[in-house]
Design a protein around this motif. Structure first.
Motif, short mmCIF file in Angstrom:
data_model
loop_
_atom_site.label_atom_id
_atom_site.label_comp_id
_atom_site.label_asym_id
_atom_site.label_seq_id
_atom_site.Cartn_x
_atom_site.Cartn_y
_atom_site.Cartn_z
N GLY A 33 0.93 -1.18 -0.08
CA GLY A 33 -0.02 0.04 -0.06
C GLY A 33 1.03 1.34 0.02
N ASN A 34 1.93 1.27 0.83
CA ASN A 34 2.88 2.34 0.88
C ASN A 34 3.34 2.72 -0.23
OD1 ASN A 34 2.16 2.79 3.63
ND2 ASN A 34 4.07 1.66 4.37
N THR A 35 3.79 1.64 -0.84
CA THR A 35 4.56 1.80 -2.42
C THR A 35 3.78 2.37 -3.29
OG1 THR A 35 6.06 -0.25 -1.80
CG2 THR A 35 6.00 0.48 -4.20
N PHE A 36 2.41 1.85 -3.35
CA PHE A 36 1.33 2.24 -4.30
C PHE A 36 1.34 4.05 -3.89
CE2 PHE A 36 0.49 -1.64 -6.24
CZ PHE A 36 -0.01 -1.10 -7.57
N ILE A 37 1.04 4.14 -2.73
CA ILE A 37 0.76 5.54 -2.42
C ILE A 37 2.11 6.31 -3.10
CG2 ILE A 37 0.66 7.47 -0.60
CD1 ILE A 37 -1.06 5.17 0.98
N LEU A 39 8.24 -2.08 -0.20
CA LEU A 39 8.16 -3.39 -0.64
C LEU A 39 9.99 -3.87 -0.65
CD1 LEU A 39 5.96 -3.95 -3.64
CD2 LEU A 39 5.85 -4.88 -1.31
N SER A 40 10.54 -2.91 -1.34
CA SER A 40 12.05 -3.01 -1.22
C SER A 40 12.78 -3.32 0.27
CB SER A 40 12.92 -2.20 -2.00
OG SER A 40 12.63 -2.14 -3.46
N LEU A 41 12.20 -2.32 0.80
CA LEU A 41 12.80 -2.42 2.39
C LEU A 41 12.38 -3.51 3.24
CD1 LEU A 41 14.32 -0.76 4.27
CD2 LEU A 41 12.12 0.36 4.96
N VAL A 101 8.42 -11.98 -2.56
CA VAL A 101 7.94 -10.39 -2.47
C VAL A 101 8.87 -9.61 -3.79
CG1 VAL A 101 8.04 -8.17 -1.31
CG2 VAL A 101 7.72 -10.44 0.01
N SER A 102 10.17 -10.08 -4.01
CA SER A 102 10.86 -9.58 -5.02
C SER A 102 10.11 -9.86 -6.31
CB SER A 102 12.14 -10.16 -5.36
OG SER A 102 12.71 -10.15 -4.14
N TRP A 103 9.55 -10.95 -6.60
CA TRP A 103 8.78 -11.21 -7.72
C TRP A 103 7.55 -10.42 -7.82
CZ3 TRP A 103 10.11 -13.29 -12.43
CH2 TRP A 103 11.42 -13.93 -12.52
N VAL A 104 6.90 -10.26 -6.81
CA VAL A 104 5.83 -9.48 -7.09
C VAL A 104 6.15 -7.97 -7.58
CG1 VAL A 104 4.33 -7.98 -5.44
CG2 VAL A 104 4.61 -10.31 -4.77
N ILE A 105 7.35 -7.18 -7.00
CA ILE A 105 7.78 -6.13 -7.62
C ILE A 105 7.74 -6.38 -9.30
CG2 ILE A 105 9.64 -4.48 -7.99
CD1 ILE A 105 10.18 -4.79 -5.05
N ILE A 134 9.40 2.38 -12.21
CA ILE A 134 10.33 1.36 -12.02
C ILE A 134 11.10 1.68 -10.65
CG2 ILE A 134 12.32 -0.30 -12.60
CD1 ILE A 134 11.31 -0.16 -15.36
N GLY A 135 11.43 2.64 -10.67
CA GLY A 135 12.49 3.44 -9.74
C GLY A 135 11.54 3.39 -8.18
N THR A 136 10.24 4.07 -8.33
CA THR A 136 9.70 4.01 -7.08
C THR A 136 9.04 2.73 -6.74
OG1 THR A 136 8.81 6.08 -8.39
CG2 THR A 136 7.56 5.19 -6.40
N LEU A 137 8.95 1.83 -7.57
CA LEU A 137 8.61 0.55 -7.05
C LEU A 137 9.98 -0.07 -6.23
CD1 LEU A 137 6.26 -1.26 -9.57
CD2 LEU A 137 5.65 0.07 -7.71
N GLN A 138 11.01 0.41 -6.79
CA GLN A 138 12.05 -0.28 -6.07
C GLN A 138 12.67 0.84 -4.84
OE1 GLN A 138 14.85 -0.62 -9.01
NE2 GLN A 138 13.96 -2.81 -9.76
N LEU A 139 11.87 1.75 -4.45
CA LEU A 139 12.06 2.75 -3.58
C LEU A 139 12.67 2.01 -2.14
CD1 LEU A 139 12.27 5.73 -2.66
CD2 LEU A 139 10.24 5.29 -1.66
N PHE A 140 13.89 2.27 -1.78
CA PHE A 140 14.75 1.72 -0.80
C PHE A 140 15.48 2.72 0.27
CE2 PHE A 140 18.38 -0.22 1.06
CZ PHE A 140 17.92 -1.02 1.77
N ASP A 141 16.62 3.56 -0.53
CA ASP A 141 17.53 4.25 0.03
C ASP A 141 17.20 5.18 0.82
OD1 ASP A 141 19.97 3.14 -2.00
OD2 ASP A 141 17.93 3.64 -3.18
#
Lengths: 297, 359
Positions: free
Chosen positions: A71-75, A251-253, A272-276, A225-232
């Motif tokens: 949900g957070n990633t989508f927001i 998701l990445s975190l 979870v990685s494959w979900v991304i 793609i960048g936002t879905l992988q948001l981590f740093d």
């Protein structure tokens, strides 16, 4: 299509040339990708793994932390990408105006964030938005707020800061693509539009945007793609917790935490990685669908 | 249909003045061609009329109204660009109707006007194509169509044929001439190609360095160039210039000696000049005569001869001075190393050291 058939020797030479790259790619990219797919069907802790079929996928649907992260990633994605793309477009159009003074300076200033050190900028953001940081002090001095806002302790504001930070960092990067595209546009097209009596807003919506469509699509997909992988950013701002109370967990975190922080659960984190991967695939496809030329090309 | 008037029009970019005071009147329905070498300011002048460039000083009137500060879209003009400037993501139909959408014209009216313009330009089968699906000539026709649809008082063409190949250029030239006849509008056409200027124009305006050198009908410019620049610019092949000096002067004529042909001198009717002055003799390629037919003969070394069938052009030189000579029949002259031609003073021009014509 006509191509000459190569003889066997030439074919072998060709393969020999690309073999080193191919081996490295295979070893460090293709093999891990396939292995992670295999792993996503494994259950168990640490190295104690066994085949679990769709157990991990089932676990996904019942995992409140995963659903929260999703949900957070989508927001982040739904709010941040459109804001950034729009801003980047507006900046690009403004900074493409040949009558603007100090254009180079502005372009550099807006582009610079994406080449600054991630840690440095995260630290500065953290200190700026600390309870006794410069932002709270300024807002209080201007009497906009009465008491300091706990930027990183309030779930809503924590999300806002993350969105603010990645927008600040990546807007200039996207702007460069638009600027490059705009500089390729024949100036007389705009002159023709002026003579045609097309107002400025319509020149933007009816000429600039359609002509930049391929670039807009490209940057949207890349940003998605960048936002879905948001981590740093999230990791740096919240010391890896995704807090307060998982409100900035992405998701990445979550994958990182599943793998390296909690009792290692490699199989589940691979799932979870494959979900991304699947999400990136679906969203990119949708974006291509929306941007598809309404006429045959 | 509108007349145009430019009075004392100037344009400067910072300290650089590119249009240095232009006065010009263009009559309604006239086809005027601005011609000159690149950098002479012809396109800038056109863009000032269009409103794409600000006028630094002077007045522009279209149809009797001062237009200096009027928006380009309200000047009653339409412009066709060298690069066509079509909207790449719109079909031919949309390209042509786009301006009308913002002029508040009703949809069916737009469709009708686009259809009319398409018929005039034979674009009907192409209406649903994108610009990238058209050839260069077709794109240029669409650009013209987009101008026609707006029903302008004045058409502006900025080197419209420069991006086309030679054959298409000739075809489109005729097309534009036909269109002007049919639409009866005022046209201002910019080109660096003097053949286009000669064939299309009612009036040619020759520009150099932001100044009008001469205004006149095509053949008037050809027969009566005001100065050496116009003489050299109008006409193809270019007029030949021979260096000479005045050795004797009497009332109404001077005797000139050609510098690169020792001993060759003859008398030319002239209105000025002084003994000892360096002058330039101008002779058009077709005005060299058979040996002995004129006032003097000159002998030249042949460099190249181009035999085109009906005519030939002989490229020859003497003393480092290159000349082009047009010959009607040259089959039996093929392979010659030298050629002797005569100069008739009554067909030659004479320019003083400043390039002003004295004959």
């Amino acid at each position: 299509m006509a191509y000459a058939r190569l003889d066997r020797r030439e074919q072998l030479t060709g393969w020999a040339f690309i073999a080193p790259a191919l081996v490295l790619l295979g070893l460090f990219m293709i093999y891990p990708i396939i292995w992670s797919l295999w792993m996503s069907f494994q259950v168990g802790k640490g190295m104690n793994l066994s085949f679990g079929g769709f157990a991990n996928i089932e676990r996904l649907t019942k995992d409140p932390v995963f659903l929260r992260a999703l949900g957070n990633t989508f927001i982040f994605f739904i709010i941040q990408v459109p804001i950034m793309i729009t801003l980047a477009l507006l900046f690009a159009v403004a900074l493409n105006d040949s009558t603007l003074r100090f254009r180079g300076l502005f372009r550099t200033a807006i582009f610079l964030p994406c080449v600054t050190s991630l840690i440095a900028y995260s630290t500065i953001f953290k200190s700026m938005f600390a309870t006794d940081g410069v932002v709270n002090q300024a807002l209080m001095a201007l009497h906009i707020i009465g008491s300091p806002i706990g930027w990183f302790t309030d779930p809503f504001w924590a999300k806002v800061i993350v969105i603010l930070a990645i927008t600040w960092r990546w807007t200039g990067y996207n702007m460069i693509f638009y600027l490059a595209a705009l500089q390729n546009v024949d100036r007389s097209i705009y002159e023709a539009a002026r003579i045609d009596g097309v107002p400025a807003w319509a020149r933007f919506t009816h000429i600039t945007i359609p002509m930049l469509k391929p670039v807009i699509l490209f940057t949207t997909v890349i940003s998605t793609i960048g936002t879905l992988q948001l981590f740093d950013e999230v990791y740096n701002f919240t010391a890896g917790s995704g807090g307060p109370s998982d409100s900035t967990l992405t998701l990445s975190l979550y994958i990182y935490n599943l793998t390296f922080k909690f009792m290692p659960s490699f199989g589940y984190s691979a799932t979870v990685s494959w979900v991304i991967v699947v999400l990136v695939g679906i969203l990119s496809f949708l974006q291509f669908l929306v941007a598809r030329d309404r006429r045959r090309t | 249909m509108s007349s145009l008037k430019l009075s004392g029009v100037r344009k400067s970019y910072g300290h650089v003045e590119v249009i240095k005071g232009v006065d010009l009147e263009i009559k309604s329905k006239e086809f005027v061609v601005f011609v000159g070498p690149s950098g002479c300011g012809k396109s800038t002048l056109l863009r000032m009329i269009a409103g794409l460039e600000h006028i630094s000083a002077g007045d522009l009137e279209i149809g009797g109204t001062r237009m200096n500060d009027v928006d380009p879209s309200k000047r009653g003009i339409a412009m066709v660009f060298q690069s066509y400037a079509l909207y790449p993501h719109m079909t031919v139909r949309e390209n042509m109707g786009f301006a009308l959408r913002f002029a508040g014209v009703a949809k069916d009216q737009i469709a009708r006007q686009v259809q009319d313009a398409a018929r005039i330009l034979a674009l009907e089968p192409l209406l649903d194509r994108l610009p990238k699906e058209l050839s260069g000539g077709q794109r240029q026709r669409v650009a013209i169509g987009r101008a026609i649809v707006r029903n302008p008082e004045v058409f502006l063409f900025d080197e419209p044929l420069s991006n086309l190949d030679a054959e298409l250029r000739v075809h489109m030239r005729i097309e534009i001439a036909r269109l002007h006849k049919e639409l009866q509008t005022t046209v201002i056409y910019v080109t660096h190609d003097q053949v286009e200027a000669m064939t299309l124009a009612d009036t040619i305006v020759v520009l150099r360095d932001g100044v009008i050198e001469q205004v006149g009908r095509p053949l008037d410019l050809y027969d009566n160039p005001a100065n050496q620049f116009v003489a050299g610019f109008i006409g193809s092949p270019k007029m030949n210039f021979l260096a000479a000096s005045i050795v004797e002067k009497s009332a109404g004529s001077v005797t000139v000696a050609l510098r690169n042909h020792s001993g060759v001198q003859f008398t030319v009717p002239a209105s000025g000049g002084a003994v000892g002055e360096d002058v330039t003799l101008g002779v058009r390629a077709e005005h060299f005569g058979e040996p002995g037919a004129g006032a003097a003969d000159i002998r030249l070394n042949v460099d190249v001869a181009e035999h085109l069938g009906s005519t030939s052009y002989v490229y020859a030189n003497a003393g480092g001075e290159s000349l082009i000579i047009e010959r009607e029949e040259s089959r039996n002259e093929m392979g010659q190393e030298h050629i002797t031609v005569s100069i008739s003073p009554e067909r030659a021009f004479l320019f003083d050291s400043k390039g002003q014509r004295i004959r």
